[in-house]
Design a protein around this motif. Sequence first.
Motif, PDB file in Angstrom:
ATOM      1  N   UNK A  41      53.757  11.118  18.451  1.00 61.28           N
ATOM      2  CA  UNK A  41      53.586  10.600  19.805  1.00 61.28           C
ATOM      3  C   UNK A  41      53.164   9.133  19.784  1.00 61.28           C
ATOM      4  N   UNK A  42      52.251   8.789  18.877  1.00 60.25           N
ATOM      5  CA  UNK A  42      51.788   7.403  18.761  1.00 60.25           C
ATOM      6  C   UNK A  42      52.928   6.487  18.351  1.00 60.25           C
ATOM      7  N   UNK A  55      59.669   7.822  12.328  1.00 57.16           N
ATOM      8  CA  UNK A  55      59.840   8.874  13.326  1.00 57.16           C
ATOM      9  C   UNK A  55      60.816   9.931  12.824  1.00 57.16           C
ATOM     10  N   UNK A  56      61.885   9.517  12.162  1.00 53.56           N
ATOM     11  CA  UNK A  56      62.856  10.471  11.619  1.00 53.56           C
ATOM     12  C   UNK A  56      62.196  11.373  10.570  1.00 53.56           C
ATOM     13  N   UNK A  57      61.358  10.759   9.716  1.00 50.84           N
ATOM     14  CA  UNK A  57      60.653  11.537   8.694  1.00 50.84           C
ATOM     15  C   UNK A  57      59.691  12.538   9.329  1.00 50.84           C
ATOM     16  N   UNK A  58      58.937  12.071  10.321  1.00 49.59           N
ATOM     17  CA  UNK A  58      57.956  12.946  10.956  1.00 49.59           C
ATOM     18  C   UNK A  58      58.633  14.051  11.768  1.00 49.59           C
ATOM     19  N   UNK A  59      59.765  13.743  12.375  1.00 49.25           N
ATOM     20  CA  UNK A  59      60.503  14.778  13.105  1.00 49.25           C
ATOM     21  C   UNK A  59      60.962  15.872  12.151  1.00 49.25           C
ATOM     22  N   UNK A  60      61.407  15.474  10.961  1.00 47.40           N
ATOM     23  CA  UNK A  60      61.814  16.441   9.946  1.00 47.40           C
ATOM     24  C   UNK A  60      60.618  17.294   9.524  1.00 47.40           C
ATOM     25  N   UNK A  61      59.459  16.643   9.320  1.00 49.02           N
ATOM     26  CA  UNK A  61      58.253  17.393   8.943  1.00 49.02           C
ATOM     27  C   UNK A  61      57.866  18.378  10.035  1.00 49.02           C
ATOM     28  N   UNK A  62      57.954  17.931  11.267  1.00 47.56           N
ATOM     29  CA  UNK A  62      57.585  18.784  12.393  1.00 47.56           C
ATOM     30  C   UNK A  62      58.478  20.018  12.450  1.00 47.56           C
TER      31      UNK A  62
END
Length: 336
Positions: free
Chosen positions: A82-83, A176-183
């Motif tokens: 989100x940040x 953001x792409x990396x974190x979306x994958x982690x999520x």
Amino acid sequence: MPVATMPPHRHVPGLSARPGGLRRVAQRLLVLVAAAAVGAGVLAVPAQAEPSVDEIEAQIDKQWEQLEPAVEQYNKVRSQLQVNRKKSADLQKKIEPLALQSELALTRVGDLASRYYMSGPSQDIGALLVSAKPDTLTEQLTVLDRLAAQERKEVAGVLAVRAKYDGEKQKLDALIATQTKQQNELAAKKKQIDAEIKKLEASLPKTTIKTAGCPTINGVASTAAQKAIKTACQQVGDPYVWGAVGPNAFDCSGLTQYAYKSAGIYLTHYTGAQWNEGKAVSRADARPGDLVFFYGDLRHVGLYLGNNLMVHAPRAGRPVTVASLTMPVAGFRRPG
């Protein structure tokens, strides 16, 4: 000399003199013996005892040990996401006026190119900003050397600033792409473990449990802490739902966030962040309203009530409740 005589043949009712008849009688006798043995329990298979409620709860708790760190890691990644999405959006807003400046500069460069139509590098100048990329800045500056000093200074400034923001946005987009994958990976893991918990819960007997609110609290508590405690206690009985922040369902850090939000204090929906968003206090100095964290990885948090009690959202299958501090305490923090 008398002749020996054979004894007369006796006929036994139900028996045939033929061998086949004897076999049939033997088979019937075996069936009767087997039936008698089953009736007597000789051949019965021992029934496996159904697990007790306490045993099922213990299995759920064991599964929850695997699940709760994943849920809080999910909350961490989601809050970071989100940040960074906000940063990316803010950066995009800064880039937009740069694009307008580039268009205006391109118009002026076009005017310059038309004046140099017979002798100047019009094609080079016209393509200058169309292909503007950070990694081609050196080539662009070579073309800029052919322009007048004022145009060169203005366009070079636009290119440099735009290259800076383009580079920062590329980094953010990659993050953001990396974190979306982690999520997504964490959500898949949660779904898998949650399915196992649901199977266990389905075997629990259905009961109706009326849970009283928080006990009378005696102790020093700030106005914000009093408001947070009152809000948290009003949620007793609400279900645990991972990722939920109210008003009718909560996970552990969602409940503490919701409670302190009512007091005007914002906490991040993630236990690791909440640990750093308050003042550290010792267990001896802990007051009602402090946050109490558990386990070395800070996987769980509750709102301390004093007298070794807290109100918290325990886990899936258990609603918001008042409980003793039986888990390993990592420490206390005082928000505000």
